[in-house]
Design a protein around this motif. Sequence first.
Motif, PDB file in Angstrom:
ATOM      1  N   PHE A 137       1.330  21.720  15.483  1.00 17.80           N
ATOM      2  CA  PHE A 137       1.193  20.293  15.761  1.00 17.80           C
ATOM      3  C   PHE A 137       0.434  19.560  14.665  1.00 17.80           C
ATOM      4  N   ALA A 138      -0.482  20.244  14.024  1.00 16.54           N
ATOM      5  CA  ALA A 138      -1.195  19.606  12.912  1.00 16.54           C
ATOM      6  C   ALA A 138      -0.224  19.266  11.788  1.00 16.54           C
ATOM      7  N   SER A 139       0.690  20.210  11.521  1.00 18.60           N
ATOM      8  CA  SER A 139       1.698  19.974  10.489  1.00 18.60           C
ATOM      9  C   SER A 139       2.653  18.860  10.908  1.00 18.60           C
ATOM     10  N   ARG A 140       2.987  18.836  12.200  1.00 16.75           N
ATOM     11  CA  ARG A 140       3.887  17.788  12.707  1.00 16.75           C
ATOM     12  C   ARG A 140       3.242  16.410  12.553  1.00 16.75           C
ATOM     13  N   LEU A 141       1.936  16.338  12.833  1.00 18.57           N
ATOM     14  CA  LEU A 141       1.241  15.061  12.704  1.00 18.57           C
ATOM     15  C   LEU A 141       1.263  14.574  11.264  1.00 18.57           C
ATOM     16  N   GLN A 142       1.060  15.497  10.329  1.00 19.98           N
ATOM     17  CA  GLN A 142       1.145  15.126   8.913  1.00 19.98           C
ATOM     18  C   GLN A 142       2.553  14.635   8.563  1.00 19.98           C
ATOM     19  N   GLN A 143       3.552  15.294   9.133  1.00 21.38           N
ATOM     20  CA  GLN A 143       4.939  14.888   8.900  1.00 21.38           C
ATOM     21  C   GLN A 143       5.176  13.460   9.404  1.00 21.38           C
ATOM     22  N   PHE A 144       4.653  13.172  10.584  1.00 20.92           N
ATOM     23  CA  PHE A 144       4.800  11.832  11.154  1.00 20.92           C
ATOM     24  C   PHE A 144       4.085  10.785  10.298  1.00 20.92           C
ATOM     25  N   GLU A 145       2.849  11.080   9.937  1.00 20.48           N
ATOM     26  CA  GLU A 145       2.075  10.109   9.154  1.00 20.48           C
ATOM     27  C   GLU A 145       2.721   9.844   7.799  1.00 20.48           C
ATOM     28  N   GLN A 146       3.274  10.899   7.190  1.00 14.98           N
ATOM     29  CA  GLN A 146       3.950  10.715   5.904  1.00 14.98           C
ATOM     30  C   GLN A 146       5.173   9.805   6.050  1.00 14.98           C
ATOM     31  N   MET A 147       5.953  10.011   7.106  1.00 16.08           N
ATOM     32  CA  MET A 147       7.131   9.171   7.329  1.00 16.08           C
ATOM     33  C   MET A 147       6.724   7.722   7.584  1.00 16.08           C
ATOM     34  N   GLN A 148       5.658   7.509   8.323  1.00 21.95           N
ATOM     35  CA  GLN A 148       5.214   6.144   8.595  1.00 21.95           C
ATOM     36  C   GLN A 148       4.712   5.456   7.336  1.00 21.95           C
ATOM     37  N   ARG A 149       4.099   6.228   6.450  1.00 21.33           N
ATOM     38  CA  ARG A 149       3.696   5.642   5.165  1.00 21.33           C
ATOM     39  C   ARG A 149       4.921   5.199   4.371  1.00 21.33           C
ATOM     40  N   GLN A 150       5.977   5.997   4.415  1.00 23.22           N
ATOM     41  CA  GLN A 150       7.217   5.615   3.734  1.00 23.22           C
ATOM     42  C   GLN A 150       7.793   4.323   4.327  1.00 23.22           C
ATOM     43  N   HIS A 151       7.726   4.210   5.631  1.00 24.19           N
ATOM     44  CA  HIS A 151       8.219   2.994   6.279  1.00 24.19           C
ATOM     45  C   HIS A 151       7.392   1.780   5.864  1.00 24.19           C
ATOM     46  N   ARG A 152       6.077   1.945   5.837  1.00 26.24           N
ATOM     47  CA  ARG A 152       5.226   0.816   5.437  1.00 26.24           C
ATOM     48  C   ARG A 152       5.497   0.413   3.993  1.00 26.24           C
ATOM     49  N   MET A 153       5.669   1.410   3.130  1.00 27.56           N
ATOM     50  CA  MET A 153       5.977   1.127   1.731  1.00 27.56           C
ATOM     51  C   MET A 153       7.340   0.446   1.607  1.00 27.56           C
ATOM     52  N   HIS A 154       8.299   0.933   2.363  1.00 26.42           N
ATOM     53  CA  HIS A 154       9.639   0.341   2.352  1.00 26.42           C
ATOM     54  C   HIS A 154       9.598  -1.119   2.786  1.00 26.42           C
ATOM     55  N   THR A 155       8.814  -1.409   3.818  1.00 29.63           N
ATOM     56  CA  THR A 155       8.687  -2.785   4.315  1.00 29.63           C
ATOM     57  C   THR A 155       8.044  -3.678   3.266  1.00 29.63           C
ATOM     58  N   LYS A 156       7.008  -3.166   2.597  1.00 34.71           N
ATOM     59  CA  LYS A 156       6.333  -3.965   1.568  1.00 34.71           C
ATOM     60  C   LYS A 156       7.251  -4.242   0.385  1.00 34.71           C
ATOM     61  N   VAL A 157       8.018  -3.235  -0.017  1.00 31.59           N
ATOM     62  CA  VAL A 157       8.943  -3.421  -1.143  1.00 31.59           C
ATOM     63  C   VAL A 157       9.984  -4.475  -0.803  1.00 31.59           C
ATOM     64  N   GLN A 158      10.500  -4.424   0.407  1.00 33.86           N
ATOM     65  CA  GLN A 158      11.488  -5.418   0.820  1.00 33.86           C
ATOM     66  C   GLN A 158      10.889  -6.814   0.846  1.00 33.86           C
ATOM     67  N   ALA A 159       9.660  -6.922   1.338  1.00 31.60           N
ATOM     68  CA  ALA A 159       8.996  -8.231   1.390  1.00 31.60           C
ATOM     69  C   ALA A 159       8.767  -8.779  -0.011  1.00 31.60           C
ATOM     70  N   LEU A 160       8.318  -7.922  -0.929  1.00 30.28           N
ATOM     71  CA  LEU A 160       8.105  -8.350  -2.313  1.00 30.28           C
ATOM     72  C   LEU A 160       9.413  -8.767  -2.969  1.00 30.28           C
ATOM     73  N   SER A 161      10.486  -8.022  -2.663  1.00 32.70           N
ATOM     74  CA  SER A 161      11.794  -8.338  -3.241  1.00 32.70           C
ATOM     75  C   SER A 161      12.283  -9.694  -2.763  1.00 32.70           C
ATOM     76  N   ARG A 162      12.080  -9.987  -1.480  1.00 30.84           N
ATOM     77  CA  ARG A 162      12.513 -11.281  -0.947  1.00 30.84           C
ATOM     78  C   ARG A 162      11.707 -12.427  -1.540  1.00 30.84           C
ATOM     79  N   ASN A 163      10.430 -12.195  -1.727  1.00 31.35           N
ATOM     80  CA  ASN A 163       9.570 -13.258  -2.239  1.00 31.35           C
ATOM     81  C   ASN A 163       9.750 -13.489  -3.727  1.00 31.35           C
ATOM     82  N   SER A 164      10.100 -12.443  -4.473  1.00 34.10           N
ATOM     83  CA  SER A 164      10.191 -12.561  -5.930  1.00 34.10           C
ATOM     84  C   SER A 164      11.445 -13.272  -6.394  1.00 34.10           C
TER      85      SER A 164
END
Length: 734
Positions: A668-695
């Motif tokens: 479960f510790a490894s699973r939690l790391q897997q989840f947190e890593q995926m959520q970081r990717q989602h947050r980064m993806h959202t920020k990139v899209q927002a920057l792209s729209r604004n630029s």
Amino acid sequence: MTDAFSVIPASVLRNLSDKLYEKRKNAALEVEGIVKQLAVAGDHDRITAVINLLITEFTYSQQANHRKGGLIGLAAATVGLTGEAALHLEQIVLPVLNSFSDQDSRVRYYACEALYNIAKVVREDSIIFFNQIFDALCKLSADSDANVQSAAHLLDRLVKDIVTFLVGWITVLDSVPEFDMLGFLPDFLDGLFNMLSDSSHEIRQQADSALSEFLQEIKNSPSVDYGRMAEILVQRAASQDEFTRLTAITWINEFVKLGGDQLVLYYANILGAILPCISDKEEKIRVVARETNEKLRSIKADPAEGFEVGAILTIARRQLSSEWEATRIEALHWISTLLERHRMQVLSSLGDIFDALLKALSDPSDEWVNPFSYAGVSYGCPFEKALAEKVVLLVLEVHACIAEDPPHFRQLLVFLVHNFRIDISLLAKRGALIICRLCVLLDPERVYRELSTILEGESDLHFASILVQTLNLILLASSELSEVRDLLKNSLVNLAGKDLFVSLYASWCHSPMAIISLCLLAQVFVALSDHVYCAWQTYQHASAVIQSLVEEDINVKFLVQLDKLIRLLETPIFAYLRLQLLEPGRYIWLLKALYGLLMLLPQQSAAFKILQTRLKTVPSYSFNGEQVRQTSSGNPYQIIHHVPSGSQISEDEDGIQDGANSHNGINFASRLQQFEQMQRQHRMHTKVQALSRNSSTTSSSKEVQGPEEPPDPASWDMSGPPSRSRRGSGQLPL
């Protein structure tokens, strides 16, 4: 052309284009005499030259008087030919028919006069031009010039007399025993069908009577050439005239009954005629077409006998795009039948129909039921009998039949995910229906495992999150997924359950709420000794996932998904979880997870009130003697397990050792790391899209938009981001 000028004197040609009618008429009489002499001599080459001269130099001239002279000259040439006119009839008639659309009304008038005189000479030979003549008369009957209308009416009466005469002779000859008219029927069958749409009631009646007699003879005849006539009937089944369509489809129906085996080579063409008629506006046609379709499908033809599976598939694929639902349904029935009888041949042609079948999942039919309601009373997929024939469900049945082969199974789901990605409205409108039905037709565990594998590598993170949320909601709410839920409940004691949990976890990481839901499903009693049980593994992980969420994760979409989960917790499917709240000492991690969800909800939301009310009902004591007590260290989560011997085993949150991190192969510790890593990717993806729209507001790239979320509860307080430290009035039982 030189021969023609040498045959016809220059004075005759000059008078033929004179503005005076009398001079043109006298010149035409001269032409008649010349042609008559050539006919007696058998000089048809010069006759052809004369006719060509009249056409090119006169009928197609830019001068109106020349065109008038050419028309009267062609009529005169026909009179001169008398019995041999049929040899040159096509050469003569076509220019006359062309003149019916002349801009000059006087030319149109003379065209009517010319054709009248031609028809008087050739009589029934003119029937080969019946369609063109009929179309011309329809237009001329409404001509702006009264004289043209009058001339058209005279021509119309003559044509009707000729047609009536011809049908009468056919009927008379058919009644003579020595004449086998059935042998000649393919030669004049098309003409008889032409007459069914005539404006004259008498002609229609005679044609219908003749066709009825011939059909009766066909029924009684031991030998009939069905093939040639079938080609004619297929064309007539698409006629604009309702009565013609009905007669044609009736004949086809009888042909299929009487000579089905002899029509193997024509099955595809016949099917192409039947399927549109199944949706005809006329009920009589629909009834006969359906009967014919059923009869044709019941014939088990063999490809070795000339039955072309590919040709039938082509027709069925074409009709999948029909605007009429009934026709699309029958096309799918044909594909299903072919899969059942000739599976290998169909699979070999799968590339030709697969795209059409996938597009059919977006069928415009609106007559289908939502598979379940997360906030309503009913749950599961109530596929009622009324929906059994609907296009989308039939498409899924065909897909499921194809997917029985492992390679096609993965291909189907890959294409399905692809279609959801490029048409997000399909996922929003019918995603639940499609996935739920596939789980009914195929192994639901297999479907979910494959979809999870596909989504694990999905590059479009936004789309992956939406699809995972849909899959998770179906998993939670559908009765058809009960076996999958039962397997997940044994994740920590059953290798198959563990494997499924890990398989789903990888893609469920795209959605925090999906992971939390998965953990709530995967609860289990784990025996630590003969009398000591705990079920903290997945509940603790759910709590850890909740604690790992950051401000960016808790947006409106997250709260909408959380709202759905809270409402689902009140359904019968989660009755086991609510009953576990009767033993708070044993399920302390469940309580902590639920209170964590409560802290994430806006206090004025309906979901907050629902969950708060439920937590208020949690007893402050345990019915089996377990107690939750505050320790001196301030840790409210110390668990006291009562055992019959009177001894107690105490485990605090930090003393659980490695069991919480790994059990039955689940780290479960490894699973939690897997989840947190995926959520970081989602947050980064959202920020990139927002920057792209604004630029750049002029960027040509378009993002795939997600399906419209349900409206937020009106009472939600969105004045600021919800804080994880915010608490409701409900407290942990002490």
